[in-house]
Design a protein around this motif. Structure first.
Motif, PDB file in Angstrom:
ATOM      1  N   MET A  28     -25.953 -25.206  71.771  1.00 32.62           N
ATOM      2  CA  MET A  28     -25.278 -25.024  70.484  1.00 32.62           C
ATOM      3  C   MET A  28     -26.285 -24.704  69.379  1.00 32.62           C
ATOM      4  N   ALA A  29     -27.408 -25.394  69.377  1.00 33.52           N
ATOM      5  CA  ALA A  29     -28.437 -25.128  68.372  1.00 33.52           C
ATOM      6  C   ALA A  29     -28.971 -23.704  68.519  1.00 33.52           C
ATOM      7  N   SER A  30     -29.210 -23.295  69.751  1.00 33.63           N
ATOM      8  CA  SER A  30     -29.708 -21.942  70.002  1.00 33.63           C
ATOM      9  C   SER A  30     -28.698 -20.884  69.565  1.00 33.63           C
ATOM     10  N   LEU A  31     -27.432 -21.102  69.875  1.00 30.44           N
ATOM     11  CA  LEU A  31     -26.391 -20.157  69.477  1.00 30.44           C
ATOM     12  C   LEU A  31     -26.235 -20.110  67.960  1.00 30.44           C
ATOM     13  N   THR A  32     -26.356 -21.248  67.310  1.00 35.66           N
ATOM     14  CA  THR A  32     -26.277 -21.295  65.847  1.00 35.66           C
ATOM     15  C   THR A  32     -27.389 -20.459  65.229  1.00 35.66           C
ATOM     16  N   LEU A  33     -28.599 -20.623  65.737  1.00 41.90           N
ATOM     17  CA  LEU A  33     -29.725 -19.831  65.230  1.00 41.90           C
ATOM     18  C   LEU A  33     -29.523 -18.349  65.516  1.00 41.90           C
ATOM     19  N   GLN A  34     -28.959 -18.042  66.692  1.00 39.15           N
ATOM     20  CA  GLN A  34     -28.684 -16.643  67.044  1.00 39.15           C
ATOM     21  C   GLN A  34     -27.706 -16.032  66.050  1.00 39.15           C
ATOM     22  N   ILE A  35     -26.636 -16.747  65.731  1.00 40.61           N
ATOM     23  CA  ILE A  35     -25.637 -16.235  64.785  1.00 40.61           C
ATOM     24  C   ILE A  35     -26.236 -16.072  63.394  1.00 40.61           C
ATOM     25  N   LEU A  36     -26.995 -17.068  62.958  1.00 36.63           N
ATOM     26  CA  LEU A  36     -27.587 -17.010  61.621  1.00 36.63           C
ATOM     27  C   LEU A  36     -28.560 -15.848  61.476  1.00 36.63           C
ATOM     28  N   GLY A  37     -29.181 -15.451  62.577  1.00 33.40           N
ATOM     29  CA  GLY A  37     -30.174 -14.385  62.510  1.00 33.40           C
ATOM     30  C   GLY A  37     -29.645 -13.003  62.829  1.00 33.40           C
ATOM     31  N   ASP A  38     -28.365 -12.880  63.112  1.00 30.64           N
ATOM     32  CA  ASP A  38     -27.829 -11.589  63.559  1.00 30.64           C
ATOM     33  C   ASP A  38     -26.540 -11.271  62.797  1.00 30.64           C
ATOM     34  N   GLU A  39     -26.678 -10.476  61.740  1.00 27.79           N
ATOM     35  CA  GLU A  39     -25.524 -10.156  60.896  1.00 27.79           C
ATOM     36  C   GLU A  39     -24.457  -9.365  61.656  1.00 27.79           C
ATOM     37  N   LYS A  40     -24.872  -8.472  62.555  1.00 29.78           N
ATOM     38  CA  LYS A  40     -23.896  -7.705  63.334  1.00 29.78           C
ATOM     39  C   LYS A  40     -23.078  -8.638  64.234  1.00 29.78           C
ATOM     40  N   LEU A  41     -23.734  -9.618  64.821  1.00 33.95           N
ATOM     41  CA  LEU A  41     -23.034 -10.593  65.657  1.00 33.95           C
ATOM     42  C   LEU A  41     -22.065 -11.411  64.819  1.00 33.95           C
ATOM     43  N   GLN A  42     -22.477 -11.797  63.625  1.00 32.86           N
ATOM     44  CA  GLN A  42     -21.590 -12.533  62.713  1.00 32.86           C
ATOM     45  C   GLN A  42     -20.324 -11.728  62.441  1.00 32.86           C
ATOM     46  N   GLN A  43     -20.501 -10.457  62.111  1.00 35.06           N
ATOM     47  CA  GLN A  43     -19.363  -9.593  61.796  1.00 35.06           C
ATOM     48  C   GLN A  43     -18.465  -9.378  63.010  1.00 35.06           C
ATOM     49  N   LYS A  44     -19.078  -9.184  64.175  1.00 33.15           N
ATOM     50  CA  LYS A  44     -18.320  -8.974  65.407  1.00 33.15           C
ATOM     51  C   LYS A  44     -17.462 -10.196  65.722  1.00 33.15           C
ATOM     52  N   LEU A  45     -18.065 -11.385  65.692  1.00 31.64           N
ATOM     53  CA  LEU A  45     -17.321 -12.608  65.997  1.00 31.64           C
ATOM     54  C   LEU A  45     -16.224 -12.852  64.968  1.00 31.64           C
ATOM     55  N   ALA A  46     -16.532 -12.610  63.706  1.00 33.20           N
ATOM     56  CA  ALA A  46     -15.538 -12.817  62.646  1.00 33.20           C
ATOM     57  C   ALA A  46     -14.353 -11.873  62.818  1.00 33.20           C
TER      58      ALA A  46
END
Length: 76
Positions: free
Chosen positions: A24-42
């Motif tokens: 979970m910590a690793s995935l949280t850091l991944q999301i925080l560091g990847d704006e495209k991933l944030q937008q895709k998931l949202a």
């Protein structure tokens, strides 16, 4: 993962699933560091909720179920 059990979400599409605190910590850091991933998931998450949990969709599904039950009752 029990966190999304019962939901028809796809890991990596609408959610990211981690089964341990470290994951979970690793995935949280991944999301925080990847704006495209944030937008895709949202975007995918919003579409999923709209398709599966919109009150209009739910009421239409319930209406179909009730109509089918009514037909079965008449045929019995």
């Amino acid at each position: 993962s029990t966190a999304v059990e019962g939901l028809s979400v796809e890991n990596g599409t609408q959610v990211l699933v981690g089964n341990t605190a470290e994951e979970m910590a690793s995935l949280t850091l991944q999301i925080l560091g990847d704006e495209k991933l944030q937008q895709k998931l949202a975007q995918n998450g919003k579409e999923f909720v709209g398709k599966n949990y919109d009150w209009q969709q739910i009421s239409q599904k319930l209406d179909r179920i009730y109509r089918e039950l009514g037909r079965e009752e008449k045929d019995a």
